[in-house]
Design an enzyme around this catalytic site. Structure first.
Site, PDB file in Angstrom:
ATOM      1  N   ASP A   1      -8.200   6.317 -24.932  1.00 57.09           N
ATOM      2  CA  ASP A   1      -8.397   6.054 -23.505  1.00 57.09           C
ATOM      3  C   ASP A   1      -8.164   7.319 -22.693  1.00 57.09           C
ATOM      4  OD1 ASP A   1      -9.101   3.424 -23.422  1.00 57.09           O
ATOM      5  OD2 ASP A   1      -7.091   2.661 -22.995  1.00 57.09           O
TER       6      ASP A   1
ATOM      7  N   PRO B   1       0.803  -1.228   0.000  1.00 56.97           N
ATOM      8  CA  PRO B   1       0.000   0.000   0.000  1.00 56.97           C
ATOM      9  C   PRO B   1       0.835   1.277   0.000  1.00 56.97           C
ATOM     10  CG  PRO B   1      -0.619  -1.437   1.855  1.00 56.97           C
ATOM     11  CD  PRO B   1       0.509  -2.109   1.135  1.00 56.97           C
TER      12      PRO B   1
ATOM     13  N   ARG C   1      -2.901  -4.488 -21.451  1.00 58.21           N
ATOM     14  CA  ARG C   1      -3.654  -3.899 -22.568  1.00 58.21           C
ATOM     15  C   ARG C   1      -2.831  -2.892 -23.360  1.00 58.21           C
ATOM     16  NH1 ARG C   1      -6.843   0.368 -22.019  1.00 58.21           N
ATOM     17  NH2 ARG C   1      -8.636  -0.633 -22.957  1.00 58.21           N
TER      18      ARG C   1
ATOM     19  N   GLU D   1       0.248  -9.387   7.669  1.00 61.67           N
ATOM     20  CA  GLU D   1       0.765  -8.055   8.024  1.00 61.67           C
ATOM     21  C   GLU D   1       1.759  -7.544   6.984  1.00 61.67           C
ATOM     22  OE1 GLU D   1      -0.215  -6.021  10.534  1.00 61.67           O
ATOM     23  OE2 GLU D   1      -1.751  -7.543  10.828  1.00 61.67           O
TER      24      GLU D   1
HETATM   25  N1  SAM Z   1      -0.021  -3.872   7.431  1.00 61.96           N
HETATM   26  C1  SAM Z   1       0.195  -3.535   6.049  1.00 61.96           C
HETATM   27  C2  SAM Z   1       0.223  -2.041   5.853  1.00 61.96           C
HETATM   28  O1  SAM Z   1      -0.527  -1.351   6.529  1.00 61.96           O
HETATM   29  O2  SAM Z   1       0.949  -1.576   4.961  1.00 61.96           O
HETATM   30  C3  SAM Z   1      -0.973  -4.081   5.228  1.00 61.96           C
HETATM   31  C4  SAM Z   1      -0.786  -5.455   4.780  1.00 61.96           C
HETATM   32  S1  SAM Z   1      -2.112  -5.946   3.721  1.00 61.96           S
HETATM   33  C5  SAM Z   1      -3.326  -6.508   4.859  1.00 61.96           C
HETATM   34  C6  SAM Z   1      -1.532  -7.424   3.021  1.00 61.96           C
HETATM   35  C7  SAM Z   1      -0.979  -7.290   1.628  1.00 61.96           C
HETATM   36  O3  SAM Z   1      -1.968  -6.802   0.738  1.00 61.96           O
HETATM   37  C8  SAM Z   1       0.188  -6.347   1.451  1.00 61.96           C
HETATM   38  O4  SAM Z   1       1.397  -6.947   1.834  1.00 61.96           O
HETATM   39  C9  SAM Z   1       0.132  -6.074  -0.063  1.00 61.96           C
HETATM   40  O5  SAM Z   1       0.757  -7.099  -0.807  1.00 61.96           O
HETATM   41  C10 SAM Z   1      -1.356  -6.125  -0.334  1.00 61.96           C
HETATM   42  N2  SAM Z   1      -1.981  -4.796  -0.457  1.00 61.96           N
HETATM   43  C11 SAM Z   1      -2.918  -4.284   0.352  1.00 61.96           C
HETATM   44  N3  SAM Z   1      -3.304  -3.073  -0.033  1.00 61.96           N
HETATM   45  C12 SAM Z   1      -2.601  -2.787  -1.162  1.00 61.96           C
HETATM   46  C13 SAM Z   1      -2.555  -1.672  -2.041  1.00 61.96           C
HETATM   47  N4  SAM Z   1      -3.293  -0.596  -1.830  1.00 61.96           N
HETATM   48  N5  SAM Z   1      -1.719  -1.740  -3.102  1.00 61.96           N
HETATM   49  C14 SAM Z   1      -0.949  -2.823  -3.317  1.00 61.96           C
HETATM   50  N6  SAM Z   1      -0.948  -3.905  -2.503  1.00 61.96           N
HETATM   51  C15 SAM Z   1      -1.764  -3.891  -1.436  1.00 61.96           C
END
Ligand code: SAM
Length: 224
Positions: free
Chosen positions: A167, A87, A152, A114
């Site tokens: 697009d 994220p 794409r 996590e």
């Molecule tokens: N505790 C972490 C944090 O707050 O950054 C969140 C972990 S999340 C529950 C589990 C996984 O979901 C992450 O390791 C990532 O691979 C994926 N993920 C969740 N949200 C994402 C986003 N907005 N963009 C990309 N990957 C995401």
């Protein structure tokens, strides 16, 4: 272009990419999608991919060993960057998708729980990408979003390249309102200009609409 995805849920990908434009790209051999079950790269009886965090705290963390081993097994077949979905990564947008579409492939690592042991980020990943400022429960849906956005743009995947030029976020003003038959539905009429047959006028109207939409969007962003 070749996409390799490291995940604990490889079965999620088949149903999504059997369909539509990307599915056709795969059928025609323009792109390849390979999923890799992280559990196949464990060596214990329980095929455990996660463990408790050092220093304490809630939840579990994906262990480094299976991720390193999975990526190393893929590397001989895929020379592209290793993308870690998180994220807090660089935000995916059309510019980044276009940049990634020029790569020979992508190796995409999906997190869960996590997150992933940070040594994967510091010593294995070459890019960290986010699909937006919100937290999902795993990296699989972000991986699908990334693959769709990039695939794409690979030449030949979208049948008519003019579709890409039209697009949203392309270099030309694009993303104007679209209408199809019927010309009137529940009292809602299609703009007269689109029925006029005057292509120069239609073009001017579309450009104006696209510019208005994008400036509306920019204004909303500034005000938020
Ligand atoms: N505790 C972490 C944090 O707050 O950054 C969140 C972990 S999340 C529950 C589990 C996984 O979901 C992450 O390791 C990532 O691979 C994926 N993920 C969740 N949200 C994402 C986003 N907005 N963009 C990309 N990957 C995401």
């Amino acid at each position: 272009m070749r996409f390799d995805v490291v995940t604990i849920f490889p079965a999620m990908f088949g149903p999504v990419f059997e369909h539509g434009v990307v599915g056709r790209g795969i059928d025609r051999g323009i792109i390849e999608l390979h999923t890799h079950d992280l559990r196949e790269h464990t060596h214990d009886r329980h095929r455990q991919v996660d463990d408790v965090p050092f220093g304490g705290g809630p939840g579990m963390v994906i262990k480094p060993e299976p991720v390193f081993e999975a990526v190393e097994s893929i590397r001989p077949h895929n020379a592209g960057p290793v993308v870690l979905l998180e994220p807090w990564g660089e935000r995916l947008d059309q510019r980044l998708a276009t940049e990634l579409a020029a790569e020979p492939g992508l190796i995409i690592v999906c997190g869960r729980y996590e997150g992933i042991d940070d040594r994967v980020r510091t010593a294995l990943a070459t890019r960290e990408i986010s699909i937006g400022d919100y937290v999902l429960s795993g990296g699989e849906i972000p991986a699908m979003v990334l693959i769709d956005a990039v695939a794409r743009l690979v030449p030949g995947v979208v049948g008519d390249p003019a579709s890409l030029a039209h697009d949203s976020f392309s270099d030309e003003p694009a993303g104007w309102p679209q209408f199809t038959r019927p010309a009137e539905y529940r009292g809602l009429a299609v703009p007269d200009v689109l029925l006029s047959g005057d292509h120069a006028r239609i073009e001017r109207w579309r450009r104006r609409q696209a510019v208005e939409r994008s400036s509306m969007h920019t204004k909303e962003l500034k005000e938020s």
